[in-house]
Design a protein around this motif. Structure first.
Motif, PDB file in Angstrom:
ATOM      1  N   VAL A   1      -1.423  11.744 -29.284  1.00 17.00           N
ATOM      2  CA  VAL A   1      -0.764  11.596 -30.587  1.00 17.00           C
ATOM      3  C   VAL A   1      -0.433  10.138 -30.863  1.00 17.00           C
ATOM      4  O   VAL A   1      -0.725   9.593 -31.943  1.00 17.00           O
ATOM      5  CB  VAL A   1       0.500  12.474 -30.643  1.00 17.00           C
ATOM      6  N   ILE A   2       0.190   9.458 -29.883  1.00 12.69           N
ATOM      7  CA  ILE A   2       0.526   8.050 -30.075  1.00 12.69           C
ATOM      8  C   ILE A   2      -0.733   7.216 -30.257  1.00 12.69           C
ATOM      9  O   ILE A   2      -0.788   6.315 -31.113  1.00 12.69           O
ATOM     10  CB  ILE A   2       1.355   7.529 -28.882  1.00 12.69           C
ATOM     11  N   GLY A   3      -1.766   7.508 -29.470  1.00 11.47           N
ATOM     12  CA  GLY A   3      -3.010   6.766 -29.593  1.00 11.47           C
ATOM     13  C   GLY A   3      -3.646   6.922 -30.962  1.00 11.47           C
ATOM     14  O   GLY A   3      -4.166   5.951 -31.523  1.00 11.47           O
ATOM     15  N   ILE A   4      -3.598   8.117 -31.539  1.00 12.45           N
ATOM     16  CA  ILE A   4      -4.178   8.331 -32.869  1.00 12.45           C
ATOM     17  C   ILE A   4      -3.407   7.541 -33.922  1.00 12.45           C
ATOM     18  O   ILE A   4      -4.002   6.886 -34.795  1.00 12.45           O
ATOM     19  CB  ILE A   4      -4.184   9.831 -33.203  1.00 12.45           C
ATOM     20  N   TYR A   5      -2.070   7.571 -33.846  1.00 13.77           N
ATOM     21  CA  TYR A   5      -1.270   6.806 -34.806  1.00 13.77           C
ATOM     22  C   TYR A   5      -1.593   5.317 -34.724  1.00 13.77           C
ATOM     23  O   TYR A   5      -1.735   4.637 -35.744  1.00 13.77           O
ATOM     24  CB  TYR A   5       0.221   7.032 -34.559  1.00 13.77           C
ATOM     25  N   VAL A   6      -1.698   4.801 -33.501  1.00  7.45           N
ATOM     26  CA  VAL A   6      -1.991   3.374 -33.335  1.00  7.45           C
ATOM     27  C   VAL A   6      -3.399   3.045 -33.806  1.00  7.45           C
ATOM     28  O   VAL A   6      -3.633   2.010 -34.433  1.00  7.45           O
ATOM     29  CB  VAL A   6      -1.801   2.961 -31.861  1.00  7.45           C
ATOM     30  N   ALA A   7      -4.364   3.935 -33.528  1.00  5.08           N
ATOM     31  CA  ALA A   7      -5.751   3.669 -33.913  1.00  5.08           C
ATOM     32  C   ALA A   7      -5.931   3.662 -35.425  1.00  5.08           C
ATOM     33  O   ALA A   7      -6.783   2.938 -35.948  1.00  5.08           O
ATOM     34  CB  ALA A   7      -6.667   4.714 -33.278  1.00  5.08           C
ATOM     35  N   ILE A   8      -5.144   4.447 -36.150  1.00  7.84           N
ATOM     36  CA  ILE A   8      -5.286   4.499 -37.602  1.00  7.84           C
ATOM     37  C   ILE A   8      -4.933   3.156 -38.238  1.00  7.84           C
ATOM     38  O   ILE A   8      -5.634   2.664 -39.128  1.00  7.84           O
ATOM     39  CB  ILE A   8      -4.413   5.627 -38.179  1.00  7.84           C
ATOM     40  N   ASP A   9      -3.851   2.517 -37.782  1.00  8.92           N
ATOM     41  CA  ASP A   9      -3.438   1.225 -38.340  1.00  8.92           C
ATOM     42  C   ASP A   9      -2.846   0.364 -37.236  1.00  8.92           C
ATOM     43  O   ASP A   9      -1.625   0.224 -37.112  1.00  8.92           O
ATOM     44  CB  ASP A   9      -2.420   1.425 -39.461  1.00  8.92           C
ATOM     45  N   PRO A  10      -3.675  -0.243 -36.385  1.00  6.14           N
ATOM     46  CA  PRO A  10      -3.147  -1.022 -35.262  1.00  6.14           C
ATOM     47  C   PRO A  10      -2.411  -2.282 -35.694  1.00  6.14           C
ATOM     48  O   PRO A  10      -1.481  -2.729 -35.022  1.00  6.14           O
ATOM     49  CB  PRO A  10      -4.403  -1.380 -34.456  1.00  6.14           C
ATOM     50  N   MET A  11      -2.807  -2.875 -36.826  1.00 15.56           N
ATOM     51  CA  MET A  11      -2.150  -4.108 -37.280  1.00 15.56           C
ATOM     52  C   MET A  11      -0.690  -3.876 -37.621  1.00 15.56           C
ATOM     53  O   MET A  11       0.134  -4.790 -37.501  1.00 15.56           O
ATOM     54  CB  MET A  11      -2.881  -4.663 -38.500  1.00 15.56           C
ATOM     55  N   LEU A  12      -0.337  -2.682 -38.037  1.00 12.40           N
ATOM     56  CA  LEU A  12       1.055  -2.373 -38.359  1.00 12.40           C
ATOM     57  C   LEU A  12       1.950  -2.555 -37.134  1.00 12.40           C
ATOM     58  O   LEU A  12       3.012  -3.192 -37.208  1.00 12.40           O
ATOM     59  CB  LEU A  12       1.155  -0.939 -38.889  1.00 12.40           C
ATOM     60  N   TYR A  13       1.533  -2.043 -35.998  1.00 12.99           N
ATOM     61  CA  TYR A  13       2.325  -2.135 -34.774  1.00 12.99           C
ATOM     62  C   TYR A  13       2.249  -3.536 -34.176  1.00 12.99           C
ATOM     63  O   TYR A  13       3.215  -4.015 -33.584  1.00 12.99           O
ATOM     64  CB  TYR A  13       1.829  -1.088 -33.775  1.00 12.99           C
ATOM     65  N   GLU A  14       1.107  -4.205 -34.355  1.00 17.22           N
ATOM     66  CA  GLU A  14       0.992  -5.577 -33.867  1.00 17.22           C
ATOM     67  C   GLU A  14       1.941  -6.494 -34.626  1.00 17.22           C
ATOM     68  O   GLU A  14       2.616  -7.339 -34.027  1.00 17.22           O
ATOM     69  CB  GLU A  14      -0.455  -6.051 -34.029  1.00 17.22           C
TER      70      GLU A  14
END
Length: 369
Positions: free
Chosen positions: A172-185
């Motif tokens: 689940v966490i991986g999917i959220y990060v993969a959708i918009d990685p720049m947001l978390y970066e």
């Protein structure tokens, strides 16, 4: 007035909260440092498993991101759609694998433990004929102790939500990060001082690129080993008159899955393959030894060097030692994530060395000016 000031100074000098002896102050400072170090270690151990789950999610996200980038070269669609296609393809493959395993190799999987146990018994009997005094009861006790130890280590996964829940959480966490990685970066960079943000972006970009290539190479190696193992055991063996090796499909799947864990996975899959091979006779057993070395050498001298040129070239002994440490500390999850984590540590150290060299060059240019 001077007498009052003198009395006040004396009171301050003899106050219980004021320590004038420099040796005592030094020892107290050392004690505070040690308490801080121990507290940091305890905190790190306490939060290590949640952090490892988060890192596992980053690894999963890098795999999805890599697939999305590959699709982006041939499909001019949005990133969300590409991520959805990668996830749908992954789920379809897992469903097919489950159906194939259930319909084709379920009986083989049921017979697999019995064959391994019988072959171990024959191996012990051969060892006794060679003069080795091995008691099967003692060996079973040792294996039981090892198994209980492994199960104890494996239960470390249950520190958060349990094994299955941990995998779901990583997904689940991986999917959220993969959708918009720049947001978390950007979110992480926002918490850093302004002067540290640009180096952070460069380091994160280097880590992301390395992780994507590392995981792509790992998946490629898994597919290559599984296909070559199946072809050699189920197709080539009958052509040369040996006969199909039992459980070829199961052995191919296990070899491919265990290839995700370098070094240790190859050893385990090789032992299982050879034990099953000798169940069909000495000739078949020798052939499975040849297949094992052929597949591993092809993977080690052809596939891995091609991957290492574009990723992080890690020393095998260092990887094995780190796998053992992570496996003991965090069980199966730590064993699977040891190699990616070691690669990220190496990238971070390389970036730190580059920044130090850049700072020295800037100081030299400033002094020269």
């Amino acid at each position: 007035m001077a007498d009052e000031q003198h009395i006040e100074d004396q009171d301050l000098g003899t106050s219980p909260s004021r320590i004038n002896d420099p040796r005592i102050r030094h020892e107290i400072s050392r004690a505070i440092v040690w308490v801080a170090v121990v507290g940091t270690v305890v905190l790190a151990v306490w939060i290590a498993r949640p952090l490892l789950v988060i890192f596992g999610a980053m690894v999963f996200a890098s795999m999805i991101d890599g697939g999305s980038r590959l699709l982006g070269r041939v499909l001019d669609i949005g990133r969300s759609w590409r991520v959805a296609i990668v996830l749908a393809a992954s789920v379809a493959f897992l469903l097919w694998l489950g159906y194939f395993a259930g319909a084709t190799i379920s009986q083989e999987a049921a017979q697999f433990p019995a064959i391994i146990e019988r072959q171990l018994g024959e191996l012990l009997a051969w060892a006794r004929t060679q003069g080795f005094q091995i008691d099967q009861d003692h060996l079973q006790n040792y294996l039981g102790n090892i198994g209980s130890g492994i199960s104890t280590v494996t239960r470390a996964l249950g520190g958060i939500l349990g094994g299955v829940a941990t995998v779901v959480l990583i997904g689940v966490i991986g999917i959220y990060v993969a959708i918009d990685p720049m947001l978390y970066e950007r979110g992480v960079a926002w918490m850093l001082p302004r002067e540290q943000r640009e180096p952070f972006y460069k380091t994160a970009a280097r880590m992301g690129q390395t992780m994507r290539r590392l995981m792509a190479g790992r998946l490629l190696g898994m597919v290559v080993e599984a296909i070559f193992t199946y072809v050699m055991l189920a197709i080539v063996a009958p052509l040369i008159g040996i006969g199909a090796v039992p459980m070829a499909a199961l052995l191919a799947i296990l070899t491919g899955l265990l290839a995700f864990v370098p070094n240790l996975g190859a050893i385990i899959s090789g032992i299982l393959m050879v034990l099953v091979g000798f169940s069909g006779g000495v000739e078949m057993g020798l052939y499975t030894i040849f297949v094992y070395f052929f597949v591993q050498n092809f993977d080690g001298y052809v596939v891995i060097p091609m991957i290492a040129k574009k990723t992080v070239d890690l020393a095998p002994a260092l990887v094995l030692a780190f796998q053992l440490i992570m496996g003991i500390l965090f069980g199966i999850l730590g064993l699977f994530l040891a190699d990616p984590l070691l690669a990220m540590i190496k990238v971070a150290l390389e970036r730190r060395a580059e920044r130090a060299e850049e700072d020295q060059l800037e100081k030299g240019a400033t002094n020269g000016a």
